[in-house]
Design an enzyme around this catalytic site. Structure first.
Site: not given
Ligand SMILES: NC(=O)c1ccc[n+]([C@@H]2O[C@H](COP(=O)([O-])OP(=O)(O)OC[C@H]3O[C@@H](n4cnc5c(N)ncnc54)[C@H](OP(=O)(O)O)[C@@H]3O)[C@@H](O)[C@H]2O)c1
Length: 261
Positions: A139, A152
């Site tokens: 990130s 984080y």
């Molecule tokens: N969103 C942002 O602004 C942002 C910015 C920079 C980086 N990121 C990074 O990008 C990545 C994806 O983010 P996102 O926003 O797309 O996240 P998200 O929409 O919250 O989705 C998270 C995914 O991880 C799965 N997950 C969560 N906890 C888990 C667990 N304990 N075991 C197995 N699977 C689990 C969720 O499954 P379920 O559907 O079953 O909950 C979902 O498929 C992350 O690493 C995040 O830190 C995000």
């Protein structure tokens, strides 16, 4: 070879968008996420749209033995993994002492430990199936030191540093490793509302999951060591070289304090 991509957190958000991006390239998928209807629905949608095989595994990655159970699933089903995408992760904004310690325990298990163990367990398979690819989702928070996102931000610094260092060890093996450092990704209503609350600076540094996924997969195929999608986000990320660290930390703290209040 009829190769497969293993994507953690493939049920929604960025993981789902990257799954679709790979499906368009006729790459078979193994989607791993918590055992919820979202996971099966995503797999069903992709399977209907593209002529590829989509396997699902519902598992909690914060459980100690989850990575070895995933490896066992891959071995039992004899799936040639050529792409490992460590995407599952959790974040937060808030005062460090306002969370229970069990929250940070889970965060570190998911963002740091599961990613490290999966990379270690799958490396022999990836070497065997080379040329092959690891894409680790860090990130922008991993490039800065962020008050109110302390654990984080530190976990994403780990992902970035681990990926860069391992990439050097893997030189010449045919396995490449890319650290992706996106700005905000507008994956759900809460993130969209929070981004609006912080203001215009946060909005211009955010992108849709589809936009980030497109450039993430391109960076992986281009064997980039690290990649920050979106020009304005890249520009912002260069501030870490220009502004002294102590001022950076104050500026970020001041901006996020508004949100926490
Ligand atoms: N969103 C942002 O602004 C942002 C910015 C920079 C980086 N990121 C990074 O990008 C990545 C994806 O983010 P996102 O926003 O797309 O996240 P998200 O929409 O919250 O989705 C998270 C995914 O991880 C799965 N997950 C969560 N906890 C888990 C667990 N304990 N075991 C197995 N699977 C689990 C969720 O499954 P379920 O559907 O079953 O909950 C979902 O498929 C992350 O690493 C995040 O830190 C995000």
């Amino acid at each position: 070879m009829n190769s497969y991509a293993l994507i953690t957190g493939g049920s929604q958000g960025l993981g789902k968008a990257m799954a679709e991006e790979l499906a368009q390239k006729q790459i078979n998928l193994v989607l791993v996420a918590l055992d919820s209807p979202d996971l099966y629905e995503t797999a069903h949608q992709i399977q209907k749209k593209y002529a590829i095989d989509v396997k699902v595994l519902g598992i909690d990655l914060t459980q100690d033995n989850a990575p070895s159970q995933i490896l066992e699933f891959i071995q039992v089903n004899d799936l040639p993994i050529r792409y490992l995408i460590n995407n599952a992760g959790m974040g937060y904004t808030g005062r460090f002492d306002s969370f229970d310690v069990s929250f940070f325990d889970n965060l570190l298990k998911l963002n740091v430990l599961a990613l490290t163990k999966l990379t270690h367990l799958f490396l022999p398979i990836l070497k065997h199936n080379a040329p092959s690819y690891i894409l680790n989702i860090s990130s922008m928070a991993g490039l800065f030191t962020m008050p109110y996102k302390t654990v984080y931000s530190a976990s994403k610094q780990y992902v970035y540093s681990f990926s860069r260092a391992l990439g050097e060890e893997l030189r010449g093996t045919g396995v490449s490793i890319t650290a992706l450092c996106p700005g905000g990704i507008l994956t759900n209503e809460k993130i969209i509302a929070d981004t609006a609350k912080i203001g215009r600076s946060a909005q211009i540094l955010s992108s849709t999951p589809e936009y980030v996924a497109h450039f993430a997969i391109k960076a992986m195929f281009d064997k980039r060591k690290m990649y920050v999608p979106k020009f304005l986000v890249r520009l912002y990320s260069w501030m870490r070289y220009i502004i002294p660290k102590s001022i950076q930390v104050k500026m970020i703290g001041n901006s996020l304090r508004k949100k926490v209040a």
